[in-house]
Design a protein around this motif. Structure first.
Motif, short mmCIF file in Angstrom:
data_model
loop_
_atom_site.label_atom_id
_atom_site.label_comp_id
_atom_site.label_asym_id
_atom_site.label_seq_id
_atom_site.Cartn_x
_atom_site.Cartn_y
_atom_site.Cartn_z
N UNK A 21 -5.26 9.01 -7.33
CA UNK A 21 -5.36 8.21 -8.55
C UNK A 21 -5.77 6.78 -8.21
N UNK A 22 -5.11 6.19 -7.23
CA UNK A 22 -5.41 4.81 -6.83
C UNK A 22 -4.92 4.60 -5.41
N UNK A 23 -5.49 3.58 -4.80
CA UNK A 23 -5.09 3.22 -3.44
C UNK A 23 -5.09 1.71 -3.34
N UNK A 24 -4.09 1.16 -2.66
CA UNK A 24 -4.02 -0.27 -2.39
C UNK A 24 -3.98 -0.42 -0.87
N UNK A 25 -3.73 -1.62 -0.40
CA UNK A 25 -3.66 -1.82 1.04
C UNK A 25 -2.47 -1.09 1.67
N UNK A 26 -1.42 -0.81 0.87
CA UNK A 26 -0.24 -0.14 1.41
C UNK A 26 0.08 1.19 0.75
N UNK A 27 -0.49 1.47 -0.42
CA UNK A 27 -0.06 2.60 -1.22
C UNK A 27 -1.16 3.61 -1.47
N UNK A 28 -0.76 4.87 -1.51
CA UNK A 28 -1.62 5.95 -1.97
C UNK A 28 -0.90 6.57 -3.16
N UNK A 82 2.87 10.93 -7.31
CA UNK A 82 3.63 10.51 -6.15
C UNK A 82 3.04 9.23 -5.56
N UNK A 83 3.91 8.42 -4.99
CA UNK A 83 3.52 7.17 -4.33
C UNK A 83 3.85 7.36 -2.86
N UNK A 84 2.86 7.17 -2.00
CA UNK A 84 3.02 7.40 -0.57
C UNK A 84 2.59 6.17 0.22
N UNK A 85 3.29 5.94 1.32
CA UNK A 85 2.94 4.85 2.23
C UNK A 85 1.63 5.21 2.91
N UNK A 86 0.65 4.34 2.81
CA UNK A 86 -0.67 4.62 3.37
C UNK A 86 -0.64 4.71 4.89
N UNK A 87 0.27 3.96 5.53
CA UNK A 87 0.33 3.95 6.99
C UNK A 87 0.88 5.25 7.58
N UNK A 88 1.98 5.76 6.98
CA UNK A 88 2.62 6.92 7.60
C UNK A 88 2.85 8.10 6.64
N UNK A 121 7.85 -5.89 -2.60
CA UNK A 121 6.60 -6.14 -3.32
C UNK A 121 5.85 -4.88 -3.68
N UNK A 122 6.37 -3.73 -3.27
CA UNK A 122 5.70 -2.44 -3.56
C UNK A 122 5.61 -2.20 -5.06
N UNK A 123 6.68 -2.47 -5.80
CA UNK A 123 6.67 -2.21 -7.24
C UNK A 123 5.59 -3.04 -7.95
N UNK A 127 2.46 -1.51 -9.89
CA UNK A 127 2.23 -1.80 -11.31
C UNK A 127 0.84 -2.39 -11.53
N UNK A 128 0.42 -3.31 -10.67
CA UNK A 128 -0.92 -3.88 -10.80
C UNK A 128 -2.00 -2.82 -10.62
N UNK A 129 -1.80 -1.92 -9.65
CA UNK A 129 -2.78 -0.85 -9.41
C UNK A 129 -2.86 0.09 -10.62
N UNK A 130 -1.71 0.43 -11.21
CA UNK A 130 -1.72 1.32 -12.37
C UNK A 130 -2.32 0.64 -13.60
N UNK A 131 -2.07 -0.64 -13.77
CA UNK A 131 -2.67 -1.38 -14.89
C UNK A 131 -4.19 -1.39 -14.72
N UNK A 132 -4.66 -1.71 -13.53
CA UNK A 132 -6.10 -1.72 -13.28
C UNK A 132 -6.70 -0.34 -13.55
#
Length: 186
Positions: A21-28, A82-88, A121-123, A127-132
């Motif tokens: 759905x979306x990806x950020x620097x830390x989240x999948x 689901x929200x997953x840590x992009x690193x691990x 800061x994950x939340x 939230x910003x990723x889902x709004x975008x």
């Protein structure tokens, strides 16, 4: 968008292609797979995480998970993910961007994170990723959210993600602070 992840974080199995759905620097943020059911069951069973949200029995959680997988077939761009840590690939939590069960004319944003991710800061990032995603990729005009009156942390997250409080709404059996964010006019 699709992604191939070679190993499930909690099981030594290969995963098939899944919808991201979306990806950020830390989240999948991605659709759940059938193999992810226990992740959601464990999250729902942790009473430390249900202080401000509706508590579910294991059977209710299983039904929600089954309905979630079935809803992906509708391909609306909305859902529970689901929200997953992009690193691990660690499971962080669950989020929704979907029609509110209390007002079917509104799209509601919600999330629940494992305790170890609180205060990081994950939340806000989520939230910003889902709004975008909702306003730009899905084309929504407005997204709303409610919080428990005592949940100051989530209220701060919503403010950082661009939400503005607009009174209260009677959802989840009580009067709750009601927040909205809207697409900027052209």
């Amino acid at each position: 968008m699709t992604l191939f992840l070679p190993l499930h974080p909690r099981k030594n199995i290969f995963l098939s292609t899944m919808n991201v759905i979306a990806q950020t620097s830390r989240l999948l943020i991605r659709e759940f797979t059938a193999e992810d059911e226990q992740l959601l069951l464990d999250l729902d069973a942790d009473t430390r995480l249900t202080r401000y949200v509706k508590k579910r029995t294991e059977q209710e959680s299983k039904k929600v998970f089954k309905d979630t997988l079935r809803d992906y077939e509708k391909q609306t761009g909305l859902g529970r993910w689901g929200i997953f840590n992009l690193d691990d690939n660690d499971f962080i939590g669950v989020c929704i961007l979907n029609y509110s069960e209390y007002d079917g004319t509104r799209i509601e944003l919600g999330y629940r994170l494992h305790l170890k991710y609180w205060g990081s800061g994950i939340a806000t990032e989520l939230a910003k990723a889902l709004v975008f995603y909702g306003l730009n990729d899905v084309g929504l005009r407005e997204i709303c959210a409610v919080t428990h009156p005592d949940n100051a942390a989530s209220q701060k997250v919503l403010a950082k993600a661009g939400f503005i409080q607009h009174g209260r709404a009677f959802w989840y059996g009580e009067s709750l602070p009601f927040f909205k964010v809207a697409r900027s006019p052209l």
